[in-house]
Design a protein around this motif. Structure first.
Motif, PDB file in Angstrom:
ATOM      1  N   ARG A 110       0.834  -1.208   0.000  1.00 48.22           N
ATOM      2  CA  ARG A 110       0.000   0.000   0.000  1.00 48.22           C
ATOM      3  C   ARG A 110       0.865   1.252   0.000  1.00 48.22           C
ATOM      4  N   ARG A 111       1.853   1.278   0.889  1.00 49.67           N
ATOM      5  CA  ARG A 111       2.688   2.474   1.011  1.00 49.67           C
ATOM      6  C   ARG A 111       3.517   2.715  -0.252  1.00 49.67           C
ATOM      7  N   ALA A 112       4.025   1.643  -0.853  1.00 52.98           N
ATOM      8  CA  ALA A 112       4.830   1.782  -2.074  1.00 52.98           C
ATOM      9  C   ALA A 112       3.980   2.315  -3.226  1.00 52.98           C
ATOM     10  N   MET A 113       2.765   1.800  -3.370  1.00 51.54           N
ATOM     11  CA  MET A 113       1.904   2.238  -4.468  1.00 51.54           C
ATOM     12  C   MET A 113       1.379   3.657  -4.248  1.00 51.54           C
ATOM     13  N   VAL A 114       1.039   3.992  -3.007  1.00 53.97           N
ATOM     14  CA  VAL A 114       0.564   5.352  -2.710  1.00 53.97           C
ATOM     15  C   VAL A 114       1.642   6.371  -3.043  1.00 53.97           C
ATOM     16  N   ALA A 115       2.888   6.077  -2.662  1.00 47.22           N
ATOM     17  CA  ALA A 115       4.002   6.990  -2.960  1.00 47.22           C
ATOM     18  C   ALA A 115       4.166   7.178  -4.461  1.00 47.22           C
ATOM     19  N   GLN A 116       4.037   6.075  -5.210  1.00 45.39           N
ATOM     20  CA  GLN A 116       4.172   6.158  -6.671  1.00 45.39           C
ATOM     21  C   GLN A 116       3.019   6.956  -7.279  1.00 45.39           C
ATOM     22  N   GLN A 117       1.810   6.736  -6.767  1.00 47.01           N
ATOM     23  CA  GLN A 117       0.641   7.450  -7.278  1.00 47.01           C
ATOM     24  C   GLN A 117       0.750   8.949  -7.004  1.00 47.01           C
ATOM     25  N   GLN A 118       1.255   9.301  -5.833  1.00 49.18           N
ATOM     26  CA  GLN A 118       1.423  10.714  -5.500  1.00 49.18           C
ATOM     27  C   GLN A 118       2.450  11.381  -6.411  1.00 49.18           C
ATOM     28  N   ARG A 119       3.500  10.640  -6.764  1.00 51.56           N
ATOM     29  CA  ARG A 119       4.490  11.183  -7.703  1.00 51.56           C
ATOM     30  C   ARG A 119       3.863  11.394  -9.078  1.00 51.56           C
ATOM     31  N   MET A 120       3.050  10.426  -9.502  1.00 53.12           N
ATOM     32  CA  MET A 120       2.404  10.526 -10.818  1.00 53.12           C
ATOM     33  C   MET A 120       1.484  11.745 -10.915  1.00 53.12           C
ATOM     34  N   GLY A 121       0.850  12.086  -9.807  1.00 56.60           N
ATOM     35  CA  GLY A 121      -0.142  13.159  -9.848  1.00 56.60           C
ATOM     36  C   GLY A 121       0.296  14.466  -9.227  1.00 56.60           C
ATOM     37  N   ARG A 122       1.588  14.605  -8.944  1.00 56.06           N
ATOM     38  CA  ARG A 122       2.022  15.800  -8.208  1.00 56.06           C
ATOM     39  C   ARG A 122       1.831  17.094  -9.000  1.00 56.06           C
ATOM     40  N   ARG A 123       1.805  17.006 -10.328  1.00 54.14           N
ATOM     41  CA  ARG A 123       1.565  18.210 -11.142  1.00 54.14           C
ATOM     42  C   ARG A 123       0.080  18.466 -11.351  1.00 54.14           C
ATOM     43  N   ARG A 124      -0.758  17.604 -10.788  1.00 58.85           N
ATOM     44  CA  ARG A 124      -2.211  17.688 -10.906  1.00 58.85           C
ATOM     45  C   ARG A 124      -2.607  17.505 -12.363  1.00 58.85           C
ATOM     46  N   GLY A 125      -3.812  17.879 -12.717  1.00 59.63           N
ATOM     47  CA  GLY A 125      -4.266  17.592 -14.073  1.00 59.63           C
ATOM     48  C   GLY A 125      -4.442  16.120 -14.319  1.00 59.63           C
ATOM     49  N   VAL A 126      -4.965  15.383 -13.306  1.00 65.56           N
ATOM     50  CA  VAL A 126      -5.142  13.936 -13.426  1.00 65.56           C
ATOM     51  C   VAL A 126      -6.525  13.507 -12.948  1.00 65.56           C
ATOM     52  N   VAL A 127      -6.993  12.415 -13.514  1.00 69.39           N
ATOM     53  CA  VAL A 127      -8.163  11.698 -13.003  1.00 69.39           C
ATOM     54  C   VAL A 127      -7.639  10.352 -12.534  1.00 69.39           C
ATOM     55  N   MET A 128      -7.858  10.058 -11.258  1.00 67.21           N
ATOM     56  CA  MET A 128      -7.304   8.844 -10.660  1.00 67.21           C
ATOM     57  C   MET A 128      -8.427   8.073  -9.973  1.00 67.21           C
ATOM     58  N   ASP A 129      -8.518   6.779 -10.273  1.00 65.35           N
ATOM     59  CA  ASP A 129      -9.559   6.003  -9.598  1.00 65.35           C
ATOM     60  C   ASP A 129      -8.942   4.876  -8.780  1.00 65.35           C
ATOM     61  N   GLY A 130      -9.633   4.504  -7.706  1.00 63.50           N
ATOM     62  CA  GLY A 130      -9.120   3.459  -6.820  1.00 63.50           C
ATOM     63  C   GLY A 130      -9.999   3.275  -5.603  1.00 63.50           C
ATOM     64  N   ARG A 131      -9.354   3.005  -4.472  1.00 63.29           N
ATOM     65  CA  ARG A 131     -10.075   2.777  -3.221  1.00 63.29           C
ATOM     66  C   ARG A 131      -9.800   3.871  -2.185  1.00 63.29           C
ATOM     67  N   ASP A 132      -8.632   4.507  -2.283  1.00 63.25           N
ATOM     68  CA  ASP A 132      -8.231   5.460  -1.238  1.00 63.25           C
ATOM     69  C   ASP A 132      -7.668   6.752  -1.819  1.00 63.25           C
ATOM     70  N   ILE A 133      -8.098   7.119  -3.015  1.00 55.87           N
ATOM     71  CA  ILE A 133      -7.531   8.300  -3.669  1.00 55.87           C
ATOM     72  C   ILE A 133      -7.931   9.573  -2.927  1.00 55.87           C
ATOM     73  N   GLY A 134      -9.200   9.705  -2.607  1.00 48.18           N
ATOM     74  CA  GLY A 134      -9.675  10.916  -1.937  1.00 48.18           C
ATOM     75  C   GLY A 134      -9.413  10.951  -0.446  1.00 48.18           C
ATOM     76  N   THR A 135      -9.017   9.825   0.128  1.00 49.09           N
ATOM     77  CA  THR A 135      -8.767   9.781   1.572  1.00 49.09           C
ATOM     78  C   THR A 135      -7.292   9.710   1.924  1.00 49.09           C
ATOM     79  N   LYS A 136      -6.481   9.072   1.069  1.00 52.70           N
ATOM     80  CA  LYS A 136      -5.075   8.834   1.397  1.00 52.70           C
ATOM     81  C   LYS A 136      -4.118   9.408   0.352  1.00 52.70           C
ATOM     82  N   VAL A 137      -4.340   9.082  -0.905  1.00 55.12           N
ATOM     83  CA  VAL A 137      -3.401   9.483  -1.952  1.00 55.12           C
ATOM     84  C   VAL A 137      -3.468  10.989  -2.193  1.00 55.12           C
ATOM     85  N   PHE A 138      -4.682  11.498  -2.424  1.00 56.70           N
ATOM     86  CA  PHE A 138      -4.877  12.931  -2.626  1.00 56.70           C
ATOM     87  C   PHE A 138      -6.053  13.427  -1.780  1.00 56.70           C
TER      88      PHE A 138
END
Length: 238
Positions: A110-138
């Protein structure tokens, strides 16, 4: 179009990924399928006989995993690559569905994937779907949607998806898989599936994909208008 983050969370087989892909295309945003990332990890663990109860083995395996998304001009879709190999079809099979929630509940994963997802979306301008995007990732995502649907309808949708790929799976088996995934996703210690307090709820039980997309776009347009009124985009416009 200002650069924001659109977080779409919810249960499996509610239409999250399909809706998110179309929304991203309409907005000219990047689309990130976080569920595919956990499926790719599950595939690697399966193929390499990684013990799900051995933290050292898991951590070592995660260091050898590289996940990327490549656009296929022939299909017009992003496809998941695991260590450079296209695994899009393999990760959608039932045997991966049967283990992905268990794998994604592992803290190290979980922690490894969340860190990677945050890097992918750090410039914003993204649509991200999952289980914890609005609570943990962003948790600061400007738009949060939480999708749900009746279990039987979700199972029928999943059965049809598998049938189109040549897998004929009994409906009862799919229902059991969905219920198991729901239990694991909502009860895990690390980043459980929960509705963010500021998320808009979308029940897709009796909606078409087009209706789902229109609903989400309407929420996005309304939220962007609110942010403009509040002056959040003044610097971008200057």
């Amino acid at each position: 179009m200002p650069n924001i983050v659109v977080a779409i969370d919810g249960y499996s087989s509610c239409g999250k990924s399909t809706t998110a892909k179309i929304v991203a295309a309409r907005m000219g945003y990047a689309y990130i399928d976080t569920g595919a990332m956990y499926r790719a990890v599950s595939l690697y663990f399966f193929q390499n006989h990684v013990s799900l109860t051995n933290p050292k083995e898991i951590s070592a395996a995660l260091e050898r995993i590289q996940i990327s998304f490549n656009f296929n001009p022939r299909t017009g879709k992003n496809e998941t690559c695991l260590n450079g190999l296209n695994v899009e079809e393999e990760i959608r099979k039932m045997y991966i569905s049967n283990m992905v929630s268990e794998v994604s509940a592992i803290v190290e994963v979980r922690r490894a994937m969340v860190a990677q997802q945050q890097r992918m979306g750090r410039r914003r301008g993204v649509v991200m779907d999952g289980r914890d995007i609005g609570t943990k990732v962003f948790p600061d995502a400007e738009v949060k949607v939480f999708m749900t649907a009746e279990t039987f309808i979700r199972a029928k949708r999943r059965q049809q998806e598998l049938l189109e790929k040549g897998e004929l799976i009994n409906l009862d088996e799919i229902i059991q898989n969905i219920e198991k995934r729901d239990r694991i996703d909502t009860s895990r210690a690390e980043s459980p599936l929960v509705q963010a307090p500021d998320a808009e709820v979308l029940d897709t039980s009796y909606m078409t994909i087009e209706e789902q997309v229109d609903w989400v776009i309407e929420v996005i347009d309304r939220r962007i208008a609110e942010l403009h009124r509040e002056g959040h985009f003044k610097k971008e416009k200057a």
